[in-house]
Design an enzyme around this catalytic site. Structure first.
Site, PDB file in Angstrom:
ATOM      1  N   LYS A  91       0.830  -1.291  -0.101  1.00  0.00           N
ATOM      2  CA  LYS A  91       0.155   0.086  -0.339  1.00  0.00           C
ATOM      3  C   LYS A  91       0.831   1.444   0.062  1.00  0.00           C
ATOM      4  O   LYS A  91       0.716   2.150  -0.825  1.00  0.00           O
ATOM      5  CB  LYS A  91      -1.092   0.048   1.303  1.00  0.00           C
ATOM      6  CG  LYS A  91      -1.935  -1.085   1.174  1.00  0.00           C
ATOM      7  CD  LYS A  91      -2.903  -0.969   2.575  1.00  0.00           C
ATOM      8  CE  LYS A  91      -2.123  -1.044   4.005  1.00  0.00           C
ATOM      9  NZ  LYS A  91      -1.717  -2.190   4.064  1.00  0.00           N
ATOM     10  N   ARG A 146      -8.989   0.787   9.497  1.00  0.00           N
ATOM     11  CA  ARG A 146      -8.961  -0.442   9.530  1.00  0.00           C
ATOM     12  C   ARG A 146      -9.856  -1.312  10.336  1.00  0.00           C
ATOM     13  O   ARG A 146      -9.358  -2.594  10.865  1.00  0.00           O
ATOM     14  CB  ARG A 146      -7.180  -0.482  10.414  1.00  0.00           C
ATOM     15  CG  ARG A 146      -6.115  -0.774   9.486  1.00  0.00           C
ATOM     16  CD  ARG A 146      -5.098  -0.805  10.630  1.00  0.00           C
ATOM     17  NE  ARG A 146      -3.983  -1.398  10.216  1.00  0.00           N
ATOM     18  CZ  ARG A 146      -3.043  -0.682   9.520  1.00  0.00           C
ATOM     19  NH1 ARG A 146      -3.013   0.439   9.306  1.00  0.00           N
ATOM     20  NH2 ARG A 146      -1.651  -1.319   9.478  1.00  0.00           N
ATOM     21  N   ARG A 167      11.802  -6.011   4.865  1.00  0.00           N
ATOM     22  CA  ARG A 167      11.647  -4.523   4.925  1.00  0.00           C
ATOM     23  C   ARG A 167      12.725  -3.867   5.314  1.00  0.00           C
ATOM     24  O   ARG A 167      13.248  -4.011   6.740  1.00  0.00           O
ATOM     25  CB  ARG A 167      10.550  -3.897   4.964  1.00  0.00           C
ATOM     26  CG  ARG A 167       9.337  -4.403   4.372  1.00  0.00           C
ATOM     27  CD  ARG A 167       8.095  -3.610   4.328  1.00  0.00           C
ATOM     28  NE  ARG A 167       7.610  -3.332   5.629  1.00  0.00           N
ATOM     29  CZ  ARG A 167       6.319  -2.921   5.774  1.00  0.00           C
ATOM     30  NH1 ARG A 167       5.294  -2.776   4.681  1.00  0.00           N
ATOM     31  NH2 ARG A 167       5.896  -2.777   7.051  1.00  0.00           N
ATOM     32  N   ARG A 223      11.706  -1.405  10.609  1.00  0.00           N
ATOM     33  CA  ARG A 223      10.855  -1.145  11.497  1.00  0.00           C
ATOM     34  C   ARG A 223      10.702  -1.915  12.643  1.00  0.00           C
ATOM     35  O   ARG A 223      10.667  -3.082  12.580  1.00  0.00           O
ATOM     36  CB  ARG A 223       9.640  -0.965  10.806  1.00  0.00           C
ATOM     37  CG  ARG A 223       9.267   0.149  10.091  1.00  0.00           C
ATOM     38  CD  ARG A 223       7.872   0.048   9.317  1.00  0.00           C
ATOM     39  NE  ARG A 223       6.718  -0.622   9.764  1.00  0.00           N
ATOM     40  CZ  ARG A 223       5.323  -0.341   9.262  1.00  0.00           C
ATOM     41  NH1 ARG A 223       5.194   0.238   8.234  1.00  0.00           N
ATOM     42  NH2 ARG A 223       4.387  -1.162  10.186  1.00  0.00           N
ATOM     43  N   ARG A 275       0.143  -8.772  13.492  1.00  0.00           N
ATOM     44  CA  ARG A 275      -0.573  -7.820  12.588  1.00  0.00           C
ATOM     45  C   ARG A 275      -1.040  -8.638  11.874  1.00  0.00           C
ATOM     46  O   ARG A 275      -2.265  -8.109  11.280  1.00  0.00           O
ATOM     47  CB  ARG A 275       0.679  -6.983  11.954  1.00  0.00           C
ATOM     48  CG  ARG A 275       1.242  -6.040  13.143  1.00  0.00           C
ATOM     49  CD  ARG A 275       2.633  -5.642  12.638  1.00  0.00           C
ATOM     50  NE  ARG A 275       2.587  -4.766  11.265  1.00  0.00           N
ATOM     51  CZ  ARG A 275       3.434  -4.603  10.508  1.00  0.00           C
ATOM     52  NH1 ARG A 275       4.722  -5.022  10.816  1.00  0.00           N
ATOM     53  NH2 ARG A 275       3.192  -3.787   9.596  1.00  0.00           N
TER      54      ARG A 275
HETATM   55  P1  AMP Z   1       1.187   0.624   9.217  1.00  0.00           P
HETATM   56  O1  AMP Z   1       2.260   1.461   8.859  1.00  0.00           O
HETATM   57  O2  AMP Z   1       0.051   1.120   8.487  1.00  0.00           O
HETATM   58  O3  AMP Z   1       1.444  -0.983   8.924  1.00  0.00           O
HETATM   59  O4  AMP Z   1       0.729   0.692  10.563  1.00  0.00           O
HETATM   60  C1  AMP Z   1       1.582   0.426  11.932  1.00  0.00           C
HETATM   61  C2  AMP Z   1       0.994   0.336  13.161  1.00  0.00           C
HETATM   62  O5  AMP Z   1       0.222   1.487  13.281  1.00  0.00           O
HETATM   63  C3  AMP Z   1      -0.098  -0.728  13.032  1.00  0.00           C
HETATM   64  O6  AMP Z   1       0.178  -2.073  13.494  1.00  0.00           O
HETATM   65  C4  AMP Z   1      -1.060  -0.321  14.178  1.00  0.00           C
HETATM   66  O7  AMP Z   1      -0.345  -0.664  15.416  1.00  0.00           O
HETATM   67  C5  AMP Z   1      -1.083   1.449  14.074  1.00  0.00           C
HETATM   68  N1  AMP Z   1      -2.004   1.812  13.145  1.00  0.00           N
HETATM   69  C6  AMP Z   1      -1.644   2.267  12.008  1.00  0.00           C
HETATM   70  N2  AMP Z   1      -2.904   2.779  11.219  1.00  0.00           N
HETATM   71  C7  AMP Z   1      -3.843   2.218  12.236  1.00  0.00           C
HETATM   72  C8  AMP Z   1      -5.378   2.434  12.167  1.00  0.00           C
HETATM   73  N3  AMP Z   1      -6.072   3.140  11.337  1.00  0.00           N
HETATM   74  N4  AMP Z   1      -6.040   1.860  13.441  1.00  0.00           N
HETATM   75  C9  AMP Z   1      -5.308   1.396  14.494  1.00  0.00           C
HETATM   76  N5  AMP Z   1      -3.964   1.258  14.435  1.00  0.00           N
HETATM   77  C10 AMP Z   1      -3.344   1.837  13.350  1.00  0.00           C
END
Ligand code: AMP
Length: 213
Positions: A13, A88, A127, A160, A171
């Site tokens: 994404k 999400r 990554r 990360r 996740r």
């Molecule tokens: P991402 O970079 O989108 O993979 O997000 C990394 C982490 O941030 C996720 O595993 C969640 O802990 C938190 N996070 C990001 N976006 C959301 C969301 N829309 N709702 C809840 N937690 C989020």
């Protein structure tokens, strides 16, 4: 054009969003990037969010809804925006519908990037990201020329905190339990645009552009 990029962690994404920004001239809104910035800056919100992020759990809905709402209200989103990693959960999607309706806006397309579960673990744990310019690499599929160093700017590459195997497992489970129901949610609204997420980055980009026109 107001877009949502939907898909499991590791579907690509963020990568696709960065390319679409240039093609369509609309900003990427990544709640994950916003939360990581808050963690880096050690704000109260960041310190609270870090506990959930490190465990591979979702940050509470109210927190991310507030972040997304404030960001969508910024002037650079007037002509459109691309949500990456938000919503999400179904309550987040419902809150987004309300926020947009209040602003006289709506979502035009939900790009759902599809990748089979068993491919995602390897994609995520390999990554690497540049600390200086944010360029992404992958130790197997897109390795940097010099180990640990960015090809573009020479910056240091890092992994990360939440891309280790244990957290990735959580996740993926959280995605299947809490986020995958959004596929049905947006299908029923006639907004879902499924995209095969396996293949070269450019091929996937072309598939998305073909849908958006
Ligand atoms: P991402 O970079 O989108 O993979 O997000 C990394 C982490 O941030 C996720 O595993 C969640 O802990 C938190 N996070 C990001 N976006 C959301 C969301 N829309 N709702 C809840 N937690 C989020």
């Amino acid at each position: 054009m107001n877009l949502i990029l939907l898909g499991p962690p590791g579907a690509g994404k963020g990568t696709q969003a960065k390319m679409l920004i240039e093609a369509y001239g609309i900003p990427q809104i990544s709640t994950g990037d916003m939360l990581r910035a808050a963690v880096r800056n050690q704000t109260a919100l960041g310190l609270e969010a870090k506990k959930f992020m490190d465990a591979g759990q979702l940050v509470p809905d109210q927190v991310v809804i507030g972040l997304a709402q404030d960001r969508i209200a910024q002037p650079d989103c007037a002509k459109g925006f691309m949500l990456d990693g938000f919503p999400r959960t179904v309550p987040q999607a419902q809150a987004l519908d309300k926020v947009l309706a209040g602003m006289g806006k709506k979502i035009d397309h939900v790009i759902s990037i599809e990748v089979a579960n068993d491919e995602l673990m390897g994609r995520l744990t390999g990554r690497r990201t540049c600390k200086s310019c944010g360029q992404g690499f992958h130790v197997m599929f897109d390795p940097p020329k010099a180990q640990g160093q960015c090809d573009k700017c020479g910056g240091e590459l890092y992994q990360r905190d939440d891309d280790n195997e244990a957290t990735v497992g959580n996740r993926l489970k959280v995605y299947n339990d809490q986020t995958a129901p959004l596929i049905d949610y947006y299908q029923k609204k006639g907004l879902l645009r499924p995209i095969d997420g396996v293949g070269g980055i450019n091929d996937i980009q072309e598939r998305i552009k073909a849908v958006l026109g």
